[in-house]
Design an enzyme around this catalytic site. Structure first.
Site, short mmCIF file in Angstrom:
data_model
loop_
_atom_site.label_atom_id
_atom_site.label_comp_id
_atom_site.label_asym_id
_atom_site.label_seq_id
_atom_site.Cartn_x
_atom_site.Cartn_y
_atom_site.Cartn_z
N VAL A 1 -3.80 -8.02 14.05
CA VAL A 1 -3.91 -8.82 12.81
C VAL A 1 -2.93 -8.53 11.87
O VAL A 1 -2.24 -7.38 11.93
CB VAL A 1 -5.36 -8.54 12.20
CG1 VAL A 1 -6.59 -9.25 13.04
CG2 VAL A 1 -5.43 -7.01 11.78
N VAL A 2 -2.59 -9.37 10.98
CA VAL A 2 -1.61 -9.04 9.97
C VAL A 2 -2.09 -8.13 8.95
O VAL A 2 -3.22 -8.36 8.29
CB VAL A 2 -1.20 -10.34 9.31
CG1 VAL A 2 -0.12 -10.09 8.37
CG2 VAL A 2 -0.84 -11.29 10.46
N THR A 3 -1.60 -6.86 8.86
CA THR A 3 -1.56 -5.91 7.64
C THR A 3 -0.52 -5.39 7.35
O THR A 3 0.40 -5.41 8.02
CB THR A 3 -2.82 -4.78 8.31
OG1 THR A 3 -2.10 -3.97 9.44
CG2 THR A 3 -4.02 -5.22 8.85
N GLU B 1 -3.36 5.00 -3.03
CA GLU B 1 -2.88 3.95 -3.44
C GLU B 1 -2.16 4.16 -4.88
O GLU B 1 -2.27 5.27 -5.53
CB GLU B 1 -3.88 3.01 -3.74
CG GLU B 1 -4.64 2.47 -2.57
CD GLU B 1 -3.70 1.86 -1.53
OE1 GLU B 1 -2.56 1.26 -2.02
OE2 GLU B 1 -3.96 1.54 -0.37
N LYS C 1 -2.02 7.17 19.75
CA LYS C 1 -3.45 6.56 20.12
C LYS C 1 -4.17 7.06 21.21
O LYS C 1 -5.35 7.22 21.22
CB LYS C 1 -3.05 5.06 20.08
CG LYS C 1 -2.76 4.58 19.02
CD LYS C 1 -3.73 4.59 17.84
CE LYS C 1 -3.41 3.73 16.52
NZ LYS C 1 -4.49 3.98 15.33
N TYR D 1 -8.29 -2.93 8.11
CA TYR D 1 -9.44 -2.69 8.83
C TYR D 1 -10.40 -1.77 7.92
O TYR D 1 -11.72 -1.92 8.15
CB TYR D 1 -9.46 -2.06 10.29
CG TYR D 1 -8.63 -3.14 11.04
CD1 TYR D 1 -9.70 -4.41 11.45
CD2 TYR D 1 -7.83 -3.30 12.13
CE1 TYR D 1 -9.34 -5.39 12.13
CE2 TYR D 1 -7.68 -4.21 12.90
CZ TYR D 1 -8.34 -5.45 12.97
OH TYR D 1 -7.90 -6.29 13.98
N ALA E 1 -3.81 4.62 8.22
CA ALA E 1 -2.58 4.22 8.96
C ALA E 1 -1.50 4.83 7.93
O ALA E 1 -1.30 3.90 6.80
CB ALA E 1 -2.40 2.66 9.27
N TYR F 1 4.79 -0.53 22.01
CA TYR F 1 3.52 0.21 21.41
C TYR F 1 2.88 1.08 22.29
O TYR F 1 2.99 2.50 22.23
CB TYR F 1 2.76 -0.88 20.88
CG TYR F 1 1.64 -0.50 19.80
CD1 TYR F 1 0.54 0.37 20.16
CD2 TYR F 1 1.63 -0.86 18.49
CE1 TYR F 1 -0.31 0.62 19.40
CE2 TYR F 1 0.76 -0.41 17.57
CZ TYR F 1 -0.37 0.35 18.08
OH TYR F 1 -1.35 0.95 17.33
N TYR G 1 -5.26 0.42 18.89
CA TYR G 1 -4.67 -0.84 19.40
C TYR G 1 -4.25 -0.52 20.74
O TYR G 1 -3.41 0.26 20.76
CB TYR G 1 -3.63 -1.43 18.42
CG TYR G 1 -3.08 -2.85 18.87
CD1 TYR G 1 -4.01 -3.85 18.86
CD2 TYR G 1 -1.74 -2.78 19.52
CE1 TYR G 1 -3.35 -5.34 19.43
CE2 TYR G 1 -1.49 -4.13 19.83
CZ TYR G 1 -2.31 -5.20 20.00
OH TYR G 1 -1.76 -6.38 20.36
P1 NAD Z 1 -3.52 -0.80 6.53
O1 NAD Z 1 -1.98 -0.42 6.28
O2 NAD Z 1 -3.87 -2.14 5.88
O3 NAD Z 1 -4.48 0.47 6.03
C1 NAD Z 1 -4.27 1.75 5.91
C2 NAD Z 1 -5.00 2.40 4.99
O4 NAD Z 1 -4.80 3.96 5.10
C3 NAD Z 1 -5.22 2.24 3.52
O5 NAD Z 1 -6.20 2.17 2.96
C4 NAD Z 1 -4.16 3.10 2.85
O6 NAD Z 1 -4.56 3.45 1.61
C5 NAD Z 1 -4.67 4.30 4.01
N1 NAD Z 1 -3.66 5.59 3.70
C6 NAD Z 1 -2.54 5.49 4.26
N2 NAD Z 1 -1.99 7.01 4.28
C7 NAD Z 1 -2.93 7.59 3.63
C8 NAD Z 1 -3.26 8.75 3.22
N3 NAD Z 1 -2.33 9.81 3.34
N4 NAD Z 1 -4.56 9.11 2.60
C9 NAD Z 1 -5.35 8.43 2.43
N5 NAD Z 1 -5.11 7.13 2.83
C10 NAD Z 1 -4.24 6.73 3.31
O7 NAD Z 1 -3.58 -0.63 8.25
P2 NAD Z 1 -4.60 -1.14 9.29
O8 NAD Z 1 -3.42 -2.12 10.13
O9 NAD Z 1 -5.96 -1.70 8.76
O10 NAD Z 1 -4.80 0.15 10.33
C11 NAD Z 1 -5.88 0.93 10.15
C12 NAD Z 1 -6.24 1.56 11.61
O11 NAD Z 1 -6.45 0.17 12.35
C13 NAD Z 1 -4.94 2.09 12.23
O12 NAD Z 1 -5.54 2.99 12.86
C14 NAD Z 1 -4.28 1.21 12.91
O13 NAD Z 1 -3.76 1.63 14.07
C15 NAD Z 1 -5.71 0.46 13.57
N6 NAD Z 1 -5.24 -0.94 14.04
C16 NAD Z 1 -4.72 -2.06 13.38
C17 NAD Z 1 -4.20 -3.18 14.11
C18 NAD Z 1 -3.70 -4.26 13.35
O14 NAD Z 1 -3.09 -4.96 14.01
N7 NAD Z 1 -3.41 -4.29 12.08
C19 NAD Z 1 -4.79 -3.35 15.46
C20 NAD Z 1 -5.77 -2.33 16.02
C21 NAD Z 1 -6.04 -1.20 15.46
#
Ligand code: NAD
Length: 391
Positions: free
Chosen positions: A271-273, A75, A244, A53, A140, A235, A225
């Site tokens: 979504v798938v992440t 990264e 959250k 996201y 995340a 969750y 979420y």
């Molecule tokens: P993701 O794993 O794709 O992205 C995580 C990001 O955080 C990456 O850019 C990673 O480099 C960064 N990161 C992790 N540790 C770090 C650190 N110590 N310092 C700097 N950057 C760091 O995850 P996502 O699913 O896109 O999640 C992002 C947000 O969206 C989260 O808060 C998650 O709860 C929320 N969210 C996700 C979903 C879902 O289904 N994936 C749904 C609703 C909300």
């Protein structure tokens, strides 16, 4: 080297530079084709900018609203015979394409929870943007070291209050089975709130404010979420849900100091992440959700959700729910989608999974996160893992 996916449990330890660049380009194209998104917020800080996201937010603001960005993410760089993490390739691909579009795109790589990286990001903002109008918090992580006392906390994704038995899916074998997950302890709950709660968001806002780089009337967003009753036990009502819920507390505190526009929690769709594939039960729910929403013609992935957030939900007077959140999970949580999901969930087993859910698409989406399975990429070609192709 020839780069192939190496899957270990719920992560892939390799990533494809050309595939990741193609994936970034695909998301940019999605936004550009839909046309400009009106916004005065042209200077944006994206925390967690490299995947999921956060990456979609950087793409939508840059290519939809002509914003300049500073991004922060954690990264792994490539070596001669070792691929980088997908997010590292995504960052390079994004920077190249943003620069080609005459946009500023500076990425700070390191631990967003640390004081040092906050200081580095602030320097990058001063040098490149002056101030920021929008902060997107999309980090995340399973672990956080508190910069004040150096204590490292690990999140535990567990139920709270009692054990939970649920259907789950082995996404590798396609087997549906039952798991019992024991409840988290008070200590695990508190640690999860430390890692994924709102404290670091508040620390970022405080650091940006102290450095004088917050523009008047700035806005910040943090992603949450809430999800379906089907995933609540693991969750929303579990340790991660407690973390959250802490975002709502932090948002209220930031609003009290900087005004109503200054902090919004945004509820997004599943979504798938990389982050979501690590949560028990959620991948099974995800395979069902993909199938049901696709059949109803309302399927959305990461870029579609964030495009709708900025293009529709954040325009004009922003509609908020009773907890002052912005809701982009409205389609997922609609009665029709949820009724269909519940009906299928009740009878779901290994045999009927292919008919009721879409594991094949889930797997495709998962591989795409690491740059695999994208059209137009020659995966048999010998590629240098240290080179990301420009557009
Ligand atoms: P993701 O794993 O794709 O992205 C995580 C990001 O955080 C990456 O850019 C990673 O480099 C960064 N990161 C992790 N540790 C770090 C650190 N110590 N310092 C700097 N950057 C760091 O995850 P996502 O699913 O896109 O999640 C992002 C947000 O969206 C989260 O808060 C998650 O709860 C929320 N969210 C996700 C979903 C879902 O289904 N994936 C749904 C609703 C909300």
């Amino acid at each position: 080297m020839i780069i192939e996916p190496k899957i270990r449990g719920f992560i892939c330890t390799t990533a494809h530079p050309v595939g990741c660049a193609t994936n970034v380009q695909r998301q940019i194209d999605h936004v550009v084709v839909k046309g400009a998104i009106p916004s005065d917020r042209k200077r944006v800080l994206v925390l967690g900018c490299s995947t999921g996201y956060g990456l979609a937010s950087r793409i939508v603001t840059t290519f939809g609203s002509d914003a300049d960005t500073v991004g922060v993410s954690f990264e792994r760089a490539p070596a001669e015979n070792k691929t980088a993490s997908a997010g590292w390739y995504n960052n390079r691909a994004f920077e190249q394409r943003a620069k080609a579009a005459a946009r500023v795109a500076v990425t700070v790589e390191g631990d967003a929870f640390s004081d040092a990286i906050k200081a580095e990001a602030i320097d990058a903002i001063k040098a490149n943007l002056g101030q920021v109008d929008l902060i997107v918090y999309s980090v995340a992580s399973p672990v956080r070291t508190d910069p004040k006392d150096g204590v490292t906390y690990r999140s535990a994704i567990k139920p709270y209050g009692g054990s939970v038995t649920s259907k789950t899916l082995n996404t590798g074998s396609g087997e549906v089975s039952e798991i019992s997950v024991e409840p988290g302890t008070e200590e695990e709950m508190a640690a999860t709130v430390k890692v994924m709660g709102g404290e670091d968001w508040e620390l970022w806002i405080a650091a940006l404010s102290a450095a004088g780089v917050l523009a008047d009337g700035f806005q910040s967003l943090n992603y949450t979420y809430l999800g379906s009753e089907l995933t609540w036990p693991i969750y929303h009502k579990g340790t991660l849900g407690k973390a959250k819920a802490d975002l709502d507390r932090a948002a209220a505190a930031i609003r009290a100091q900087f005004g109503e526009q200054a902090a919004h929690v945004v509820a997004l769709k599943a979504v798938v992440t990389q982050a979501s594939s690590a949560i028990p039960v959620v991948p099974l729910y995800g395979t069902l959700l993909i199938k049901v929403m696709d059949e109803m013609g309302i399927g959305e992935g990461t870029i579609e959700q964030i495009d709708r957030l900025f293009r529709v939900k954040l325009q004009g007077d922003i509609a908020l729910d009773e907890a002052a959140r912005v809701r982009v999970d409205d389609w997922e949580l609609s009665d029709t989608v949820q009724a269909e999901l519940k009906k299928r969930w009740a009878v779901l087993n290994t045999e009927n999974l292919p008919a009721l859910a879409d594991l094949a698409k889930y797997r495709e989406e998962f591989l795409k996160l690491f740059g695999f399975g994208l059209g137009g990429v020659d995966y048999a070609a010998d590629v240098d893992p240290q080179v990301v192709p420009a557009a």
